[in-house]
Design a protein around this motif. Structure first.
Motif, PDB file in Angstrom:
ATOM      1  N   THR A 202      58.057   8.235  -4.075  1.00 49.64           N
ATOM      2  CA  THR A 202      59.057   8.660  -3.042  1.00 49.64           C
ATOM      3  C   THR A 202      58.661   7.817  -1.516  1.00 49.64           C
ATOM      4  N   ARG A 203      57.560   7.747  -1.337  1.00 43.86           N
ATOM      5  CA  ARG A 203      57.382   6.996   0.026  1.00 43.86           C
ATOM      6  C   ARG A 203      56.262   5.869  -0.152  1.00 43.86           C
ATOM      7  N   ALA A 204      56.777   4.789  -0.945  1.00 43.94           N
ATOM      8  CA  ALA A 204      55.874   3.815  -0.934  1.00 43.94           C
ATOM      9  C   ALA A 204      55.142   3.153  -0.056  1.00 43.94           C
ATOM     10  N   ASP A 205      55.849   3.342   1.174  1.00 43.88           N
ATOM     11  CA  ASP A 205      55.216   2.898   2.435  1.00 43.88           C
ATOM     12  C   ASP A 205      53.705   3.527   2.830  1.00 43.88           C
ATOM     13  N   LEU A 206      53.683   4.896   2.420  1.00 47.54           N
ATOM     14  CA  LEU A 206      52.407   5.512   2.658  1.00 47.54           C
ATOM     15  C   LEU A 206      51.055   4.984   2.045  1.00 47.54           C
ATOM     16  N   MET A 207      51.386   4.028   0.988  1.00 48.01           N
ATOM     17  CA  MET A 207      50.336   3.519   0.033  1.00 48.01           C
ATOM     18  C   MET A 207      49.645   2.154   0.936  1.00 48.01           C
ATOM     19  N   GLN A 208      50.359   1.794   2.038  1.00 48.91           N
ATOM     20  CA  GLN A 208      49.873   0.648   2.897  1.00 48.91           C
ATOM     21  C   GLN A 208      49.567   1.052   4.318  1.00 48.91           C
ATOM     22  N   LEU A 209      49.112   2.320   4.258  1.00 48.05           N
ATOM     23  CA  LEU A 209      48.665   2.837   5.766  1.00 48.05           C
ATOM     24  C   LEU A 209      47.412   1.805   6.153  1.00 48.05           C
ATOM     25  N   GLN A 210      47.070   1.783   7.410  1.00 45.12           N
ATOM     26  CA  GLN A 210      45.990   1.118   7.894  1.00 45.12           C
ATOM     27  C   GLN A 210      44.768   1.964   7.419  1.00 45.12           C
ATOM     28  N   ARG A 211      43.721   1.214   6.635  1.00 46.16           N
ATOM     29  CA  ARG A 211      42.714   1.570   5.852  1.00 46.16           C
ATOM     30  C   ARG A 211      41.452   1.438   6.876  1.00 46.16           C
ATOM     31  N   ILE A 212      40.688   2.336   7.014  1.00 44.85           N
ATOM     32  CA  ILE A 212      39.350   2.001   7.745  1.00 44.85           C
ATOM     33  C   ILE A 212      38.046   2.233   6.687  1.00 44.85           C
TER      34      ILE A 212
END
Lengths: 212, 258
Positions: A202-212
């Protein structure tokens, strides 16, 4: 797995407090350096999310029910240091508001379910990703493996702390805790994979959040 | 939905309620510390701690029934961890049972440790209930910030507190919807359902977090939170703090006398 006060002896309390303070302190430094002010409200709402997600029980066996810890999920979506921060806040709130987990045992609980679980979840996920490739299948299998190992390693750390405090001999508490949580971890793994599968759909873009 | 579980009774007025959150936090922490440090067989000392805590709860005008109920909710989890103990301590045998494959032995020293740990946990839980039921959470968080909890964590915790009710409401509504549709079926189906629920909850929470930030940015948020309530120690705090530390020291000294 929340350890209440009274179980840990003072040496274990002091050691875990120092280690957790170091870990959380580093998470704060990393967050201050890499995150903009935008992320702070977001992490607050996501801490509330982890808290609420832990309230959704699922039946296990024989009338008992379990819930997810969520550290692996947070680590996979936000990165391990952000997960340490979010999980620490959840654990502080659970200890202060619900007395779920003691105040002196907070250091140990943050160490087990915050630090160990987040890093085990994240690197378990990355390991499988590098083996299977970061396809959809790799991500799902990786998240399930990461979540399973996060629960297992957190329970092993918990067992070692209890044993070091003299609450129970290591030969008993370690196999018991690890055995039970190797099973509970399967639930955590399957559910974490199911969550990611929905997020990817549904929101594939949330798999590419900035990760720290 | 109704949430009666968060800092209920913290809006009452009493001597304890008016104290600075830092004073209460420190006393509560010290109380737990001395309780945990008490040796197993000092029953008199435990009774004194219990009496002290009862007094604190009384001065804080907290209803006994409420406190008891709150403290008992968490005890099953304490017992779950504590149940390992009586079986595996060495010492005089109280009873021996055959359970399936295992020969299980309960020893007196094991039972004593069990009772001791349960008492310690219960007193510690009471101490935390006393702290959070007499202190509003935003005040407690400001107090924690003053005792050097990192600012970013204080901010995460305050946002968490603010949105907790909303997100928990959302989760509970989903749960109600799930249960009213006859949640069951095979394991696979259950896992998918829970996964979809948590996933949906995540996406909604994330979107809410973004909206919250946009609304805050529109009102001039620059990463700092400014409030009008400033904490200050008063004379009462000094009396209560010093008195509390003295009483706790006195009771813990009893350990060596008896």
């Amino acid at each position: 797995m929340h350890i209440p006060d009274g179980f840990l002896n003072i040496t274990t309390v002091a050691t875990t407090y120092v280690v957790s303070a170091g870990g959380v302190g580093n998470a704060v430094r990393v967050a201050n350096r890499k995150l903009s002010e935008k992320q702070v409200p977001l992490m607050g709402v996501l801490a509330a999310f982890i808290f609420a997600a832990q309230m959704l029980n699922f039946p296990i066996a024989g009338g008992t029910s379990g819930h997810v810890i969520g550290a692996a999920l947070a680590a996979i979506l936000l990165g391990p240091w952000a997960a340490v921060l979010v999980m620490s806040c959840v654990l502080i709130a659970q200890s202060l508001i619900f007395q779920d987990g003691g105040l002196l045992a907070l250091g140990a609980n943050i160490f087990n379910m915050g630090i160990i679980a987040s890093f085990a979840g994240y690197y378990g996920y990355r390991l499988v990703n590098s083996l299977l490739g970061s396809s959809r299948r790799g991500k799902l299998v990786g998240s399930a493996f990461g979540a399973w190992s996060s629960v297992l390693l957190a329970s092993i750390a918990c067992a070692i702390e209890l044993a070091l405090s003299g609450a129970s001999p290591i030969g008993v508490v370690l196999p018991a805790m690890a055995g039970v949580h190797a099973l509970i971890g399967i639930g955590e793994g399957l559910i974490t994979a199911a969550v990611l599968s929905l997020v990817m759909a549904t929101r594939a873009d949330l798999m590419q959040l900035q990760r720290i | 939905m109704k949430h009666g579980f968060l800092d209920q009774y913290s809006d009452r007025d009493s001597f304890i309620h008016r104290l600075d959150p830092r004073t209460k936090f420190i006393i509560s922490f010290l109380f737990i510390l001395v309780v945990v440090l008490t040796p197993p067989d000092s029953w008199l000392v435990y009774m004194l701690y219990a009496a002290l805590m009862a007094g604190l709860l009384l001065v804080g005008k907290l209803p006994a029934g409420y406190v008891l109920k709150r403290s008992l909710i968490i005890m099953p989890f304490v017992l779950l961890i504590a149940l390992f103990i009586p079986f595996f301590k060495e010492g005089e045998v109280a009873g021996s049972y055959n359970m399936w494959l295992w020969q299980v032995t309960v020893t007196y020293s094991g039972l004593q440790v069990l009772v001791n740990i349960v008492i310690k946990s219960w007193l510690s839980i009471l101490s935390l209930i006393w702290l959070t039921s007499t202190t509003k959470l935003p005040h407690l968080l400001r107090g924690l910030e003053k005792v050097r909890l990192p600012r970013v964590m204080v901010m995460i915790l305050s946002f968490m507190y603010r949105y907790l009710f909303i997100v928990v409401d959302e989760a509970m509504r989903m749960k109600q919807a799930r249960d009213s549709r006859n949640f069951g079926g095979g394991r696979r189906w259950q896992v998918t359902t829970i996964g979809n629920m948590i996933g949906t909850l995540f996406i909604r929470s994330y979107e809410r977090g973004e909206r919250v930030y946009v609304a805050m940015a529109a009102r001039g948020f620059d990463g700092h939170i400014r409030t009008l309530n400033h904490l200050s120690f008063r004379v009462a705090d000094a009396y209560f703090g010093i008195g509390g530390i003295l009483v706790l020291t006195l009771i813990s000294l009893f350990t060596f006398l008896f």
